[in-house]
Motif scaffolding. Sequence first.
Motif, short mmCIF file in Angstrom:
data_model
loop_
_atom_site.label_atom_id
_atom_site.label_comp_id
_atom_site.label_asym_id
_atom_site.label_seq_id
_atom_site.Cartn_x
_atom_site.Cartn_y
_atom_site.Cartn_z
N THR A 10 18.83 -5.70 -20.89
CA THR A 10 17.87 -6.57 -20.73
C THR A 10 18.09 -6.59 -18.72
OG1 THR A 10 16.75 -8.52 -20.06
CG2 THR A 10 18.39 -8.62 -20.70
N PRO A 11 17.10 -6.40 -17.74
CA PRO A 11 17.46 -6.67 -16.02
C PRO A 11 17.24 -7.87 -16.20
CG PRO A 11 15.23 -5.39 -16.80
CD PRO A 11 16.02 -6.18 -18.33
N LEU A 12 18.40 -7.90 -15.06
CA LEU A 12 18.40 -9.33 -14.47
C LEU A 12 18.13 -8.87 -13.14
CD1 LEU A 12 22.08 -10.63 -15.82
CD2 LEU A 12 19.34 -11.23 -16.82
N PRO A 13 18.13 -10.05 -11.73
CA PRO A 13 17.71 -9.62 -10.87
C PRO A 13 18.41 -9.00 -9.93
CG PRO A 13 16.67 -12.02 -11.22
CD PRO A 13 17.89 -11.32 -12.34
N THR A 14 20.01 -9.49 -10.56
CA THR A 14 21.01 -8.63 -9.32
C THR A 14 21.82 -7.62 -9.81
OG1 THR A 14 22.49 -10.32 -9.63
CG2 THR A 14 20.64 -11.25 -8.23
N GLY A 15 20.79 -6.93 -10.76
CA GLY A 15 22.29 -5.96 -12.24
C GLY A 15 21.34 -6.74 -13.77
N ILE A 16 22.43 -6.30 -14.54
CA ILE A 16 21.58 -5.84 -15.47
C ILE A 16 23.02 -6.93 -16.51
CG2 ILE A 16 23.23 -4.46 -16.60
CD1 ILE A 16 21.29 -3.02 -17.52
N ALA A 17 22.14 -7.27 -17.85
CA ALA A 17 22.91 -7.71 -18.76
C ALA A 17 22.94 -7.04 -20.01
CB ALA A 17 22.93 -9.37 -18.95
N VAL A 18 24.15 -7.19 -20.81
CA VAL A 18 23.90 -5.99 -21.92
C VAL A 18 25.12 -6.88 -23.11
CG1 VAL A 18 24.43 -3.83 -21.38
CG2 VAL A 18 26.80 -4.93 -21.60
N ARG A 19 24.12 -6.99 -24.56
CA ARG A 19 25.12 -7.60 -25.64
C ARG A 19 25.04 -5.88 -26.83
NH1 ARG A 19 19.96 -11.08 -27.03
NH2 ARG A 19 18.33 -9.81 -27.98
N ASP A 20 25.90 -6.65 -27.73
CA ASP A 20 26.17 -6.69 -29.11
C ASP A 20 24.70 -6.21 -29.86
OD1 ASP A 20 26.76 -5.20 -31.84
OD2 ASP A 20 28.69 -6.16 -31.64
N SER A 21 24.05 -5.03 -30.62
CA SER A 21 23.14 -5.09 -31.26
C SER A 21 23.50 -5.39 -32.56
CB SER A 21 22.30 -3.85 -30.67
OG SER A 21 23.03 -3.15 -31.45
N LYS A 22 24.95 -5.69 -32.85
CA LYS A 22 24.65 -5.98 -34.88
C LYS A 22 24.44 -7.69 -33.85
CE LYS A 22 28.39 -3.34 -34.77
NZ LYS A 22 28.28 -3.00 -33.30
N ASP A 23 25.30 -7.84 -33.39
CA ASP A 23 25.48 -9.64 -33.17
C ASP A 23 24.91 -10.11 -31.88
OD1 ASP A 23 26.19 -12.22 -33.20
OD2 ASP A 23 28.35 -11.83 -34.00
N THR A 24 23.99 -10.82 -32.06
CA THR A 24 23.13 -11.13 -30.63
C THR A 24 23.24 -12.51 -30.04
OG1 THR A 24 20.95 -11.62 -32.18
CG2 THR A 24 21.02 -8.68 -30.80
N SER A 25 23.65 -13.33 -31.24
CA SER A 25 24.47 -14.60 -30.71
C SER A 25 25.59 -14.10 -30.19
CB SER A 25 24.90 -14.85 -32.49
OG SER A 25 25.60 -14.80 -32.75
N ARG A 26 26.50 -13.76 -29.76
CA ARG A 26 27.42 -13.57 -28.66
C ARG A 26 27.14 -13.55 -27.62
NH1 ARG A 26 31.91 -9.25 -29.79
NH2 ARG A 26 33.52 -10.30 -29.02
N THR A 27 27.87 -14.05 -27.01
CA THR A 27 27.62 -13.78 -25.40
C THR A 27 27.42 -12.62 -24.72
OG1 THR A 27 29.19 -15.79 -24.69
CG2 THR A 27 28.35 -15.12 -22.91
N PRO A 28 26.07 -12.27 -23.93
CA PRO A 28 26.31 -11.05 -23.26
C PRO A 28 27.36 -10.81 -21.81
CG PRO A 28 24.64 -12.21 -24.09
CD PRO A 28 25.21 -12.85 -23.92
N LEU A 29 27.33 -10.18 -21.79
CA LEU A 29 28.45 -9.24 -20.86
C LEU A 29 26.66 -9.10 -19.56
CD1 LEU A 29 30.65 -7.10 -22.33
CD2 LEU A 29 31.03 -9.51 -21.89
#
Length: 71
Positions: free
Chosen positions: A33-52
């Motif tokens: 997902t885009p952020l105002p100053t970058g991007i966040a990424v997460r594991d599609s199999k376990d979306t409850s984990r904290t995104p990077l």
Amino acid sequence: MTTHRTAPTPSLAEATWFKSSYSTGANNCVEATPLPTGIAVRDSKDTSRTPLRYTTAPWTTFCAGITTGTL
């Protein structure tokens, strides 16, 4: 004396996540997902984990490394 303030961390609670068009139906990829100053990424199999979260410069360098084959 100079006071440095960091930008508030945007909430991802209502973020619009997307998968790569190269993703297969096996669901073994990341979502982003885009952020105002970058991007966040997460594991599609376990979306409850904290995104990077990555700021624009390191993410751009990472993508360039993949594109050029250096990573």
